[in-house]
Design a protein around this motif. Structure first.
Motif, PDB file in Angstrom:
ATOM      1  N   THR A 117       1.012  -1.421  -0.446  1.00 39.87           N
ATOM      2  CA  THR A 117      -0.006   0.000  -0.547  1.00 39.87           C
ATOM      3  C   THR A 117       0.653   0.964   0.161  1.00 39.87           C
ATOM      4  O   THR A 117       0.456   2.503  -1.253  1.00 39.87           O
ATOM      5  CB  THR A 117      -0.980   0.757   1.223  1.00 39.87           C
ATOM      6  OG1 THR A 117      -1.791  -1.444   0.724  1.00 39.87           O
ATOM      7  CG2 THR A 117      -1.414   1.059   0.910  1.00 39.87           C
ATOM      8  N   GLN A 127       2.715   1.744  -3.072  1.00 38.60           N
ATOM      9  CA  GLN A 127       1.617   1.841  -4.535  1.00 38.60           C
ATOM     10  C   GLN A 127       1.296   3.886  -4.186  1.00 38.60           C
ATOM     11  O   GLN A 127       1.294   4.638  -5.276  1.00 38.60           O
ATOM     12  CB  GLN A 127       0.090   1.444  -4.216  1.00 38.60           C
ATOM     13  CG  GLN A 127       0.422   0.151  -4.941  1.00 38.60           C
ATOM     14  CD  GLN A 127      -1.405  -0.048  -4.393  1.00 38.60           C
ATOM     15  OE1 GLN A 127      -2.057   0.272  -4.525  1.00 38.60           O
ATOM     16  NE2 GLN A 127      -0.862  -1.800  -4.181  1.00 38.60           N
ATOM     17  N   ASN A 128       1.446   3.931  -3.162  1.00 36.21           N
ATOM     18  CA  ASN A 128       1.046   6.249  -2.824  1.00 36.21           C
ATOM     19  C   ASN A 128       2.539   6.540  -3.230  1.00 36.21           C
ATOM     20  O   ASN A 128       2.385   7.731  -3.592  1.00 36.21           O
ATOM     21  CB  ASN A 128       0.659   5.773  -1.553  1.00 36.21           C
ATOM     22  CG  ASN A 128      -0.510   5.297  -0.996  1.00 36.21           C
ATOM     23  OD1 ASN A 128      -1.412   5.179  -1.934  1.00 36.21           O
ATOM     24  ND2 ASN A 128      -0.851   5.244  -0.158  1.00 36.21           N
ATOM     25  N   GLN A 129       3.716   5.611  -2.978  1.00 34.68           N
ATOM     26  CA  GLN A 129       4.932   6.745  -3.283  1.00 34.68           C
ATOM     27  C   GLN A 129       5.170   6.376  -4.444  1.00 34.68           C
ATOM     28  O   GLN A 129       6.015   7.641  -4.911  1.00 34.68           O
ATOM     29  CB  GLN A 129       6.328   6.286  -2.112  1.00 34.68           C
ATOM     30  CG  GLN A 129       5.711   6.051  -0.990  1.00 34.68           C
ATOM     31  CD  GLN A 129       6.172   7.962  -0.313  1.00 34.68           C
ATOM     32  OE1 GLN A 129       6.450   8.178  -0.623  1.00 34.68           O
ATOM     33  NE2 GLN A 129       4.419   8.291   0.151  1.00 34.68           N
ATOM     34  N   ARG A 157       3.791   5.843  -7.953  1.00 36.70           N
ATOM     35  CA  ARG A 157       2.120   6.104  -8.880  1.00 36.70           C
ATOM     36  C   ARG A 157       3.064   6.101  -9.797  1.00 36.70           C
ATOM     37  O   ARG A 157       3.756   6.697 -10.505  1.00 36.70           O
ATOM     38  CB  ARG A 157       2.666   7.985  -8.129  1.00 36.70           C
ATOM     39  CG  ARG A 157       1.899   8.942  -7.049  1.00 36.70           C
ATOM     40  CD  ARG A 157       2.324   9.575  -7.074  1.00 36.70           C
ATOM     41  NE  ARG A 157       1.611  10.736  -5.981  1.00 36.70           N
ATOM     42  CZ  ARG A 157       1.893  10.823  -5.036  1.00 36.70           C
ATOM     43  NH1 ARG A 157       3.388  11.055  -4.893  1.00 36.70           N
ATOM     44  NH2 ARG A 157       1.554  11.451  -3.999  1.00 36.70           N
TER      45      ARG A 157
END
Length: 173
Positions: free
Chosen positions: A36, A39-41, A43
């Motif tokens: 998670t 995925q956020n870092q 991009r």
């Protein structure tokens, strides 16, 4: 005041040297949370649902190698600032420690785009033909870190020159 800040920086390095491996091990055992966060870092325009656990563990290992360079650099920075906090400013040890920190900082700045590129390859390797990706990112942040590494290299040379002047002054007294 400079000794206080030096002590604060040295202790901050210790905290990071202890907490980063603990956090990394935590993410090894909680790979879903790591996924998670990644995925956020990152991009990246990847089909995240197709990424397997093996790929996440591969990314974890790749990230561990990237972080190891930074932690190794923090070790040398901590040594230099511990000496500064003791009032030992101009000596060969501090110069060597700052120089090694600057080399490792430079290496990590160069490794960041490589880490990003390898991450994109790793996470998209099970995509169908034509949808695999290689994404390279080089920004002003890396350029700033490289400039800082060069500045610290010069400062390490200044510490040697200061050490030579200090020993010359002691000989006159």
């Amino acid at each position: 005041m400079a000794q206080y800040f030096s002590l604060l920086i040295a202790r901050g390095c210790w905290v990071l040297l202890i907490l980063t491996p603990i956090t990394t091990l935590f993410f090894l055992f909680n790979i879903d949370l790591f996924a998670t966060l990644a995925q956020n870092q990152l991009r990246l325009p990847i089909q995240w649902q197709t990424v397997t656990s093996l790929q996440w563990y591969g990314l974890w290992l790749l990230t561990l190698l990237y972080l190891a360079v930074g932690l190794w650099g923090l070790y040398f920075l901590r040594r230099a600032f511990s000496n500064f906090a003791k009032g030992e400013h101009f000596n060969q040890s501090n110069s060597r420690n700052l120089r090694l920190f600057s080399i490792l900082l430079f290496a990590q700045a160069l490794a960041k785009p490589l880490h990003y590129a390898l991450s994109s390859l790793l996470l998209s390797m099970n995509h169908p033909a034509g949808q695999k990706m290689l994404s390279i990112s080089l920004g002003s942040g890396e350029i700033k870190v490289i400039a800082l590494a060069m500045l610290l290299w010069v400062m390490s040379d200044l510490l040697i020159k200061g050490s030579q002047l200090e020993s010359e002054n002691k000989q006159f007294i």
